[in-house]
Scaffold this motif. Sequence first.
Motif, short mmCIF file in Angstrom:
data_model
loop_
_atom_site.label_atom_id
_atom_site.label_comp_id
_atom_site.label_asym_id
_atom_site.label_seq_id
_atom_site.Cartn_x
_atom_site.Cartn_y
_atom_site.Cartn_z
N ARG A 32 -21.88 -9.00 14.91
CA ARG A 32 -21.42 -9.06 13.71
C ARG A 32 -20.70 -8.47 13.02
N LEU A 33 -19.42 -8.31 12.44
CA LEU A 33 -18.91 -7.37 11.79
C LEU A 33 -18.61 -7.63 10.22
N ALA A 81 -15.61 -19.05 13.58
CA ALA A 81 -15.41 -19.94 12.60
C ALA A 81 -14.38 -19.64 12.25
N GLY A 82 -13.52 -19.03 13.19
CA GLY A 82 -11.72 -18.78 13.26
C GLY A 82 -12.07 -17.16 12.47
N GLY A 118 -28.47 -18.89 10.47
CA GLY A 118 -28.28 -20.17 11.85
C GLY A 118 -27.10 -20.25 12.17
N THR A 119 -26.17 -19.74 12.32
CA THR A 119 -25.20 -18.62 13.08
C THR A 119 -25.00 -17.30 13.20
N ARG A 120 -24.81 -16.93 12.47
CA ARG A 120 -24.95 -15.55 12.21
C ARG A 120 -25.07 -14.41 13.53
#
Length: 385
Positions: free
Chosen positions: A280-281, A313-314, A322-324
Amino acid sequence: GGDTEDNPKLDEKPGVGRFMRRSLPVHSSRGAAADPSNRFERMTVSLSPEEAGEEPCRRRTEYLRDPARTVLTQNRSPDVGFDWSLNPYRGCEHGCVYCYARPSHEYLGFSPGLDFESRILVKEDAPALLRDAIRRPGWNPVPLAMSGITDPYQPVERRLGITRACLEILEKCGHPVALITKNRSVTRDVDLLASLARREAAAVTISITTLDRDLQRAMEPRTSSPGRRLEAVEVLARAGVPVGVNVAPVIPGLTEEEIPAILSASAAAGATSAGYVLLRLPHAVSDLFADWLSRCLPGRKGKILNRIRASRAGRMNDPRFGTRMRGEGIFAEQIGRLFEVECRRSGLDRERPSLSTSAFRRPQRPRGTAAAMQGDLFDSVIEEV
C-alpha cells in the motif's frame, strides 16, 4: 551504516538468492532519492542535489532528541492486530522505499523522503515513560506491539539500546509484547524474549519481502539480508520464542512469485505461522515508489504499477478498512489463494499464539521524595539495564 552483512552460508539455503537477477543499479545506502514536499507546508524550497551540496545516497543520518511525554499509542484501526503500540524511535534508517509509515514524518515538519530515513527522532525517555504508564492503576495490560511506525531494531538501536531498556521493564513485570522487525539484531535480546515467552508473554514476527539479495539491497538498503533474517528465525525458535513471518509487503508484478520459497525457507528455519500484506502506497509514498522503479527497474515499472492499480480499485492506494491490507480484484485474489495454499503446504497455516497477561505484576513506585522519584526515574532504568 545498517545491518547489511553478507552471510554466504545462509544465502546458500534452499530458496535464498535463487531468483532472477534484476539488472539493478549499484547499491545505494538510501531508499528514497529526494525529499518531496511536506503536504502540510504552504511554502517549500526545492533544491537539486548539487544546490543542496549533497548526494542523496551520501546524506548523513541525524539523531534528534524526541521530547515526547507519552510513549504508548492507541490504535483504532480495525484491520491492525493490536490495540497499543510502543515506538522507541520516529523515522527509520532502514530506508525501505515503499514504507507506509513515511507520511508520519510530515506531522513533524519533515519530508517523507530522505528525511524519514536520515532524521531519526530518538525517545531517550521511552523506558521511563513506559514504566510510568504501566504502573498506573488504570492500565490494562493488553499486549504491546513494538512497533507501529518504525523498526525497533533499526541500526542505531545497537548503540542506544532503547528497545532493550523497554524490554527489560516488560520482562521484569511480565508484560506481554509482540515485536516485528526486519533486523537480525532482535537476537541480541533473546534472553529477555525467552524469559517472557516462558510466561506466554512474547512473540516475534520477522518481515521478509524477498529472498533476492540484490533486490533487498536496492529496495530495503539498511535492513538485514534475507539470510540474516532467516537466521534470526532460527535463533528465536531454538530459544523457545514463538516466531512468525510476514511476507510483507507483497508487491504485485514483482515479488508474488517468491511467496512459496519464502514460506518454505521460513518453515525450515523454525517459523510456526505466517501472514502477508499487499503493498500500500499512501500519500507521497506512491511517487517515491514510482521514482524508485524508474531508477531501478524501468523495464518493469509499467507492469508493476498497473498491477497495483488493478488491486487498488484503479488507484495507487486504497485506504478503506477491510481492503487496504489485502487489496481486491483478480491479481489480489490470486496472491491470496497462492499464499493460502503455500501456507498449508509449509505447515504455517496455524494461528499466531495468543499472548497472556496472567504473569503481569504492576511495577512498584521507586522509594524517595516526589522530586527524587521524578528526577531519578530514567537513571534507575539505565542502572537496571
